[in-house]
Structure formats: structure tokens, C-alpha cells
Write a protein that holds these residues in place. Structure first.
Motif, PDB file in Angstrom:
ATOM      1  N   ALA A  25       0.827  -1.211   0.000  1.00 39.94           N
ATOM      2  CA  ALA A  25       0.000   0.000   0.000  1.00 39.94           C
ATOM      3  C   ALA A  25       0.863   1.263   0.000  1.00 39.94           C
ATOM      4  CB  ALA A  25      -0.926  -0.003   1.206  1.00 39.94           C
ATOM      5  N   GLU A  26       2.105   1.134   0.485  1.00 37.39           N
ATOM      6  CA  GLU A  26       3.040   2.268   0.521  1.00 37.39           C
ATOM      7  C   GLU A  26       3.960   2.290  -0.696  1.00 37.39           C
ATOM      8  OE1 GLU A  26       3.679   2.878   5.313  1.00 37.39           O
ATOM      9  OE2 GLU A  26       4.863   1.336   4.304  1.00 37.39           O
ATOM     10  N   HIS A  27       3.623   1.504  -1.704  1.00 34.65           N
ATOM     11  CA  HIS A  27       4.420   1.432  -2.940  1.00 34.65           C
ATOM     12  C   HIS A  27       5.834   0.946  -2.650  1.00 34.65           C
ATOM     13  CE1 HIS A  27       1.110   3.494  -4.882  1.00 34.65           C
ATOM     14  NE2 HIS A  27       1.164   4.422  -3.948  1.00 34.65           N
ATOM     15  N   THR A  28       5.896  -0.181  -1.925  1.00 27.65           N
ATOM     16  CA  THR A  28       7.169  -0.812  -1.602  1.00 27.65           C
ATOM     17  C   THR A  28       7.127  -2.268  -2.023  1.00 27.65           C
ATOM     18  OG1 THR A  28       7.543   0.627   0.316  1.00 27.65           O
ATOM     19  CG2 THR A  28       8.748  -1.458   0.270  1.00 27.65           C
ATOM     20  N   ASP A  29       8.093  -2.671  -2.864  1.00 26.11           N
ATOM     21  CA  ASP A  29       8.196  -4.081  -3.262  1.00 26.11           C
ATOM     22  C   ASP A  29       9.601  -4.615  -3.002  1.00 26.11           C
ATOM     23  OD1 ASP A  29       9.550  -2.775  -5.278  1.00 26.11           O
ATOM     24  OD2 ASP A  29       8.365  -3.598  -6.924  1.00 26.11           O
ATOM     25  N   ALA A  30      10.195  -4.159  -1.905  1.00 25.77           N
ATOM     26  CA  ALA A  30      11.519  -4.630  -1.488  1.00 25.77           C
ATOM     27  C   ALA A  30      11.500  -4.843   0.011  1.00 25.77           C
ATOM     28  CB  ALA A  30      12.600  -3.619  -1.869  1.00 25.77           C
ATOM     29  N   TYR A  31      11.835  -6.068   0.451  1.00 21.64           N
ATOM     30  CA  TYR A  31      11.808  -6.400   1.870  1.00 21.64           C
ATOM     31  C   TYR A  31      12.517  -7.726   2.070  1.00 21.64           C
ATOM     32  CZ  TYR A  31       7.555  -8.039  -0.447  1.00 21.64           C
ATOM     33  OH  TYR A  31       6.667  -8.529  -1.375  1.00 21.64           O
ATOM     34  N   ARG A  32      12.869  -7.996   3.329  1.00 25.48           N
ATOM     35  CA  ARG A  32      13.518  -9.268   3.677  1.00 25.48           C
ATOM     36  C   ARG A  32      12.442 -10.333   3.896  1.00 25.48           C
ATOM     37  NH1 ARG A  32      19.118  -9.774   6.471  1.00 25.48           N
ATOM     38  NH2 ARG A  32      19.462  -9.193   4.294  1.00 25.48           N
ATOM     39  N   LEU A  33      12.576 -11.429   3.184  1.00 25.33           N
ATOM     40  CA  LEU A  33      11.627 -12.536   3.295  1.00 25.33           C
ATOM     41  C   LEU A  33      12.053 -13.558   4.343  1.00 25.33           C
ATOM     42  CD1 LEU A  33      11.026 -13.006  -0.507  1.00 25.33           C
ATOM     43  CD2 LEU A  33       9.237 -12.464   1.157  1.00 25.33           C
ATOM     44  N   PHE A  34      13.361 -13.680   4.556  1.00 21.34           N
ATOM     45  CA  PHE A  34      13.858 -14.648   5.534  1.00 21.34           C
ATOM     46  C   PHE A  34      15.129 -14.099   6.154  1.00 21.34           C
ATOM     47  CE2 PHE A  34      16.212 -18.510   6.822  1.00 21.34           C
ATOM     48  CZ  PHE A  34      15.261 -19.082   7.664  1.00 21.34           C
ATOM     49  N   HIS A  35      15.125 -14.004   7.485  1.00 18.83           N
ATOM     50  CA  HIS A  35      16.257 -13.468   8.243  1.00 18.83           C
ATOM     51  C   HIS A  35      16.783 -14.600   9.119  1.00 18.83           C
ATOM     52  CE1 HIS A  35      18.709 -10.255   9.801  1.00 18.83           C
ATOM     53  NE2 HIS A  35      18.275 -10.413  11.047  1.00 18.83           N
ATOM     54  N   GLY A  36      17.689 -15.393   8.548  1.00 20.68           N
ATOM     55  CA  GLY A  36      18.061 -16.668   9.144  1.00 20.68           C
ATOM     56  C   GLY A  36      18.579 -16.593  10.558  1.00 20.68           C
ATOM     57  N   THR A  37      19.272 -15.516  10.922  1.00 20.51           N
ATOM     58  CA  THR A  37      19.827 -15.392  12.270  1.00 20.51           C
ATOM     59  C   THR A  37      18.740 -15.527  13.332  1.00 20.51           C
ATOM     60  OG1 THR A  37      21.620 -13.986  11.485  1.00 20.51           O
ATOM     61  CG2 THR A  37      21.087 -13.861  13.826  1.00 20.51           C
ATOM     62  N   ALA A  38      17.576 -14.971  13.052  1.00 28.05           N
ATOM     63  CA  ALA A  38      16.485 -14.998  14.021  1.00 28.05           C
ATOM     64  C   ALA A  38      15.399 -16.006  13.673  1.00 28.05           C
ATOM     65  CB  ALA A  38      15.855 -13.610  14.137  1.00 28.05           C
ATOM     66  N   GLU A  39      15.518 -16.655  12.495  1.00 33.37           N
ATOM     67  CA  GLU A  39      14.406 -17.497  12.026  1.00 33.37           C
ATOM     68  C   GLU A  39      14.825 -18.935  11.725  1.00 33.37           C
ATOM     69  OE1 GLU A  39      11.095 -14.719  10.163  1.00 33.37           O
ATOM     70  OE2 GLU A  39      12.997 -14.390   9.112  1.00 33.37           O
ATOM     71  N   GLY A  40      15.941 -19.352  12.337  1.00 33.08           N
ATOM     72  CA  GLY A  40      16.245 -20.772  12.353  1.00 33.08           C
ATOM     73  C   GLY A  40      17.327 -21.263  11.421  1.00 33.08           C
ATOM     74  N   GLU A  41      17.941 -20.397  10.625  1.00 30.83           N
ATOM     75  CA  GLU A  41      19.010 -20.838   9.727  1.00 30.83           C
ATOM     76  C   GLU A  41      20.061 -19.733   9.646  1.00 30.83           C
ATOM     77  OE1 GLU A  41      20.720 -23.790   8.160  1.00 30.83           O
ATOM     78  OE2 GLU A  41      18.573 -24.106   8.289  1.00 30.83           O
ATOM     79  N   PRO A  42      20.893 -19.596  10.688  1.00 29.19           N
ATOM     80  CA  PRO A  42      21.874 -18.504  10.734  1.00 29.19           C
ATOM     81  C   PRO A  42      22.754 -18.469   9.488  1.00 29.19           C
ATOM     82  CG  PRO A  42      21.763 -19.601  12.855  1.00 29.19           C
ATOM     83  CD  PRO A  42      20.948 -20.437  11.905  1.00 29.19           C
ATOM     84  N   GLY A  43      22.982 -17.255   8.998  1.00 32.29           N
ATOM     85  CA  GLY A  43      23.838 -17.079   7.833  1.00 32.29           C
ATOM     86  C   GLY A  43      23.103 -17.095   6.517  1.00 32.29           C
ATOM     87  N   LEU A  44      21.801 -17.337   6.517  1.00 25.78           N
ATOM     88  CA  LEU A  44      21.016 -17.369   5.291  1.00 25.78           C
ATOM     89  C   LEU A  44      20.027 -16.208   5.292  1.00 25.78           C
ATOM     90  CD1 LEU A  44      19.944 -18.755   2.665  1.00 25.78           C
ATOM     91  CD2 LEU A  44      18.412 -20.084   4.157  1.00 25.78           C
ATOM     92  N   THR A  45      20.028 -15.422   4.207  1.00 27.34           N
ATOM     93  CA  THR A  45      19.047 -14.353   4.059  1.00 27.34           C
ATOM     94  C   THR A  45      18.398 -14.457   2.685  1.00 27.34           C
ATOM     95  OG1 THR A  45      20.609 -12.736   3.138  1.00 27.34           O
ATOM     96  CG2 THR A  45      20.399 -12.811   5.534  1.00 27.34           C
ATOM     97  N   VAL A  46      17.135 -14.057   2.613  1.00 27.69           N
ATOM     98  CA  VAL A  46      16.410 -13.989   1.347  1.00 27.69           C
ATOM     99  C   VAL A  46      15.732 -12.626   1.288  1.00 27.69           C
ATOM    100  CG1 VAL A  46      14.688 -15.039  -0.161  1.00 27.69           C
ATOM    101  CG2 VAL A  46      15.958 -16.478   1.453  1.00 27.69           C
ATOM    102  N   ASP A  47      16.044 -11.856   0.257  1.00 31.11           N
ATOM    103  CA  ASP A  47      15.478 -10.526   0.088  1.00 31.11           C
ATOM    104  C   ASP A  47      14.746 -10.434  -1.244  1.00 31.11           C
ATOM    105  OD1 ASP A  47      16.583  -9.386   2.475  1.00 31.11           O
ATOM    106  OD2 ASP A  47      18.522  -9.266   1.461  1.00 31.11           O
ATOM    107  N   ARG A  48      13.645  -9.717  -1.226  1.00 34.25           N
ATOM    108  CA  ARG A  48      12.998  -9.360  -2.485  1.00 34.25           C
ATOM    109  C   ARG A  48      13.413  -7.952  -2.862  1.00 34.25           C
ATOM    110  NH1 ARG A  48       6.561  -8.864  -4.350  1.00 34.25           N
ATOM    111  NH2 ARG A  48       7.105  -8.141  -6.462  1.00 34.25           N
ATOM    112  N   TYR A  49      13.866  -7.789  -4.086  1.00 34.08           N
ATOM    113  CA  TYR A  49      14.135  -6.489  -4.672  1.00 34.08           C
ATOM    114  C   TYR A  49      13.290  -6.387  -5.936  1.00 34.08           C
ATOM    115  CZ  TYR A  49      18.186  -5.572  -1.633  1.00 34.08           C
ATOM    116  OH  TYR A  49      19.019  -5.338  -0.554  1.00 34.08           O
ATOM    117  N   GLY A  50      12.053  -5.951  -5.795  1.00 37.21           N
ATOM    118  CA  GLY A  50      11.171  -5.799  -6.938  1.00 37.21           C
ATOM    119  C   GLY A  50      10.949  -7.106  -7.662  1.00 37.21           C
ATOM    120  N   PRO A  51      11.402  -7.214  -8.915  1.00 38.57           N
ATOM    121  CA  PRO A  51      11.123  -8.398  -9.723  1.00 38.57           C
ATOM    122  C   PRO A  51      12.089  -9.549  -9.507  1.00 38.57           C
ATOM    123  CG  PRO A  51      12.308  -6.805 -11.054  1.00 38.57           C
ATOM    124  CD  PRO A  51      12.078  -6.151  -9.712  1.00 38.57           C
ATOM    125  N   MET A  52      12.909  -9.500  -8.444  1.00 35.47           N
ATOM    126  CA  MET A  52      13.942 -10.516  -8.265  1.00 35.47           C
ATOM    127  C   MET A  52      14.105 -10.875  -6.784  1.00 35.47           C
ATOM    128  SD  MET A  52      17.823 -10.370  -9.820  1.00 35.47           S
ATOM    129  CE  MET A  52      17.122 -10.013 -11.434  1.00 35.47           C
TER     130      MET A  52
END
Length: 338
Positions: A25-52
Motif C-alpha cells: 500500500a506504501e508502494h514498496t516491493d523490497a523487503y527481507r523474506l527470511f532473516h536466518g539469524t532470528a528465524e532458524g538458519e543462521p547465515g542465510l538471508t532472502v530478500d525481495r528487490y522488486g522483480p527478483m
């Protein structure tokens, strides 16, 4: 990789559903989908940057099964978003894993995404290592956009100038971005061109110490202890309504040493002196072992010693896509009224 990786990814995505709806709603399509340090898989991150989607590993590489599990989950959960994996678990966090030719071409193809209505460039692989916009700083950029209308902003260690572009988009009357890397400033200039801005930001290639000392009125000599310093632009003393300071953990140059653990004050003092009376200084420290309260105490003491005591201090915490196990995220951001 954990055999429950798919479950961890699904839990993280479900937890973000309200935030993702708000951000859309705020015209944002970039955010962290998985933050492994706090979500069970340290060292792994997944980010959305628009179409990728950008997957990064920092402790150890993905196994083939782990990569396949990631690809399968997001192909079903977020169809149409290609996934690029950058393994940065080796020395100096440099990207080490080769990609198949088609993926390499895709990773090197520029695209665009939006954050709070501001457009930015993105490229999964480029000449550097880090993504061109750090998503954990969204809360700080959001606050800058609230503070910026009608004000002047100095953005030091600007990198790709995300803070400066956001401020200009929000209606700042004067914006200066300072960074020593021409390649980073070039991305910042591209970001500026992507947006309709009421004011044209300035981009200054300069060491942060030389720029801050000149703006603060301290001055930067060209010769120190008999040694000629590298050339730097001449800048007139100026006090800004808003100064944004986001230094790296450690860096050494002929002009000084950046050390966020032992000597933040070396940067803080000239930044403070370059802040107008009644203005605001936003300081970042991304070193995990630096604790919030002792750091704030250090800044308060430094401000008193400089004759510019702080009137108010406010913590700006990362948003919900960057959860913390203990409520003490590595990135600490302070808004200081002076």
C-alpha cells in the motif's frame, strides 16, 4: 541445510503477511523474506528487490538440495520472481559461487524496485559485494522522509545515496551526498534520474573526514606532519538541518580511521558540529557487539565535550522483516536532536 528449511521459509513468509500488505500500500516491493539469524538458519538471508529474489549465505554455502528447496518454495509462494544466489561465506565476504550463463546474465541485468514510493536501481551482481540498497535501513529512510520536507540534508558515507534520494523525494530543499567511491555515486545519480525530484541532489566524491571537517568549520589541512594528503574538494563551512551518518565498521584512509567499536566520536564530533542548532543528527552503528546504552552514553559525553549537548535521543528500530531474537538488532540507529 536443515531438513525443515521449507517450514522455516513458510513460517517467515506467513509472519510477514501484514507487513507485506502494508508495504504494498506504501508502494514498496523490497523487503527481507527470511532473516536466518532470528528465524532458524543462521547465515542465510532472502530478500525481495522488486522483480527478483536475492539469496545470500554468510556462514557456509548452500548444498544442492538446499538451493533446490529454496527455489521450489519461492517458485510456488512467489511465482514469477527469479532467484539469484550469492555465496559470501568465504574470505572478506566476497561472492564466490559461479552461476550458469543464463543466471549470470540475469544477475548482471539492471532492474528497478520501489520503496515508499521512491524508485531505486538493483543488480544482483555488480562490481561490488553488497546490494545497492540495505533493506534494514528502511525504517531510517522512512524517518528521514518524515523529517526532510523543507530542510537541508547532509548524507555522509552515502553509498548509493538511498537516504539522499528519499529526502529529495520527500521535499528536502537541499541535499548533499558524500562518498569516496565514484561507482557508488554513479548508482546514486541513476537513482536520482529514476525519480521526479523537486530539488536536484549534489553528489560529492570525497573522504568523509575531509568533508565533515570542512562543513563543521574545523578545516582540513592539505599537509599533515609533513605529508601531502590526497586531493579533496574545497567545501565551505555549512550547518545542515539534518545530518545522516552511516559509517562502515572499520576503514582507514590518509584522512583518518573509522572505528565503530573504539572511536565513533572521531566522526561524531565533526558531524555534530555540521548540524544546525535545533537540527537533527541520525547516527548508525551496525556492529553487533556494540550495546545500545553504552553507545548512546558515549555520544552524549562526546556532545557535551564539544559544547553541543543533546536535547533528545530516539531509537529507530528496523521494521518487522528484520526480527531479533533478543530485541537487540545489530543495526542501531539513533535520531539525536541538538
Amino acid at each position: 541445510m536443515s531438513s525443515t528449511l521449507t517450514d522455516l521459509l513458510a513460517t517467515a513468509l506467513a509472519a510477514r503477511a501484514p507487513l507485506i500488505e502494508q508495504l504494498a500500500a506504501e508502494h514498496t516491493d523490497a523487503y527481507r523474506l527470511f532473516h536466518g539469524t532470528a528465524e532458524g538458519e543462521p547465515g542465510l538471508t532472502v530478500d525481495r528487490y522488486g522483480p527478483m529474489l536475492l539469496v545470500q549465505t554468510f556462514h557456509h554455502p548452500l548444498t544442492l538440495d538446499g538451493l533446490a528447496e529454496l527455489q521450489a518454495f519461492y517458485a510456488a509462494a512467489l511465482p514469477g520472481l527469479p532467484l539469484i544466489w550469492n555465496d559470501r561465506s568465504g574470505k572478506h565476504s566476497r561472492i564466490a559461487n559461479p552461476l550458469p550463463p543464463e543466471q549470470q546474465a540475469l544477475a548482471e541485468t539492471p532492474c528497478e524496485f520501489s520503496e515508499l514510493g521512491v524508485r531505486y536501481r538493483f543488480q544482483a551482481r555488480h562490481g561490488g559485494q553488497d546490494p545497492w540498497l540495505f533493506l534494514d535501513l528502511r525504517a531510517a529512510r522512512r524517518r528521514v522522509m518524515q523529517e526532510a520536507p523543507g530542510k537541508s540534508l547532509l548524507n555522509v558515507f552515502a553509498y548509493t545515496c538511498g537516504v539522499g534520494i528519499a529526502a529529495a523525494k520527500a521535499g528536502a530543499r537541499h541535499v548533499i551526498n558524500v562518498d569516496f567511491a565514484e561507482s557508488s555515486l554513479a548508482v546514486g545519480k541513476d537513482n536520482a534520474r529514476l525519480n521526479t525530484l523537486a530539488t536536484r541532489p549534489r553528489f560529492i566524491k570525497c573522504d568523509a573526514f575531509a568533508a565533515l571537517r570542512q562543513y563543521a568549520g574545523i578545516g582540513q589541512p592539505k599537509v599533515v606532519r609533513g605529508k601531502h594528503l590526497p586531493p579533496f574538494p574545497a567545501l565551505e563551512p555549512h550547518r545542515f538541518d539534518l545530518v545522516f551518518l552511516d559509517p562502515p565498521r572499520y576503514a582507514k584512509s590518509p584522512f583518518g580511521v573509522v572505528d565503530l567499536i573504539n572511536d565513533y566520536a572521531a566522526l561524531f564530533k565533526p558531524a555534530l558540529l555540521a548540524t544546525a542548532e535545533g537540527g537533527s543528527l541520525i547516527c548508525c552503528n551496525n556492529v553487533a557487539q556494540v550495546e545500545r546504552e553504552p553507545w548512546l552514553d558515549q555520544l552524549e559525553r562526546s556532545a557535551r565535550k564539544a559544547g553541543r549537548p543533546l536535547r533528545e535521543a530516539e531509537w529507530i528500530s528496523p521494521e518487522a522483516d528484520f526480527p531479533s531474537v533478543d530485541g537487540r538488532p545489530p543495526l542501531k540507529t539513533l535520531l539525536l536532536r541538538v
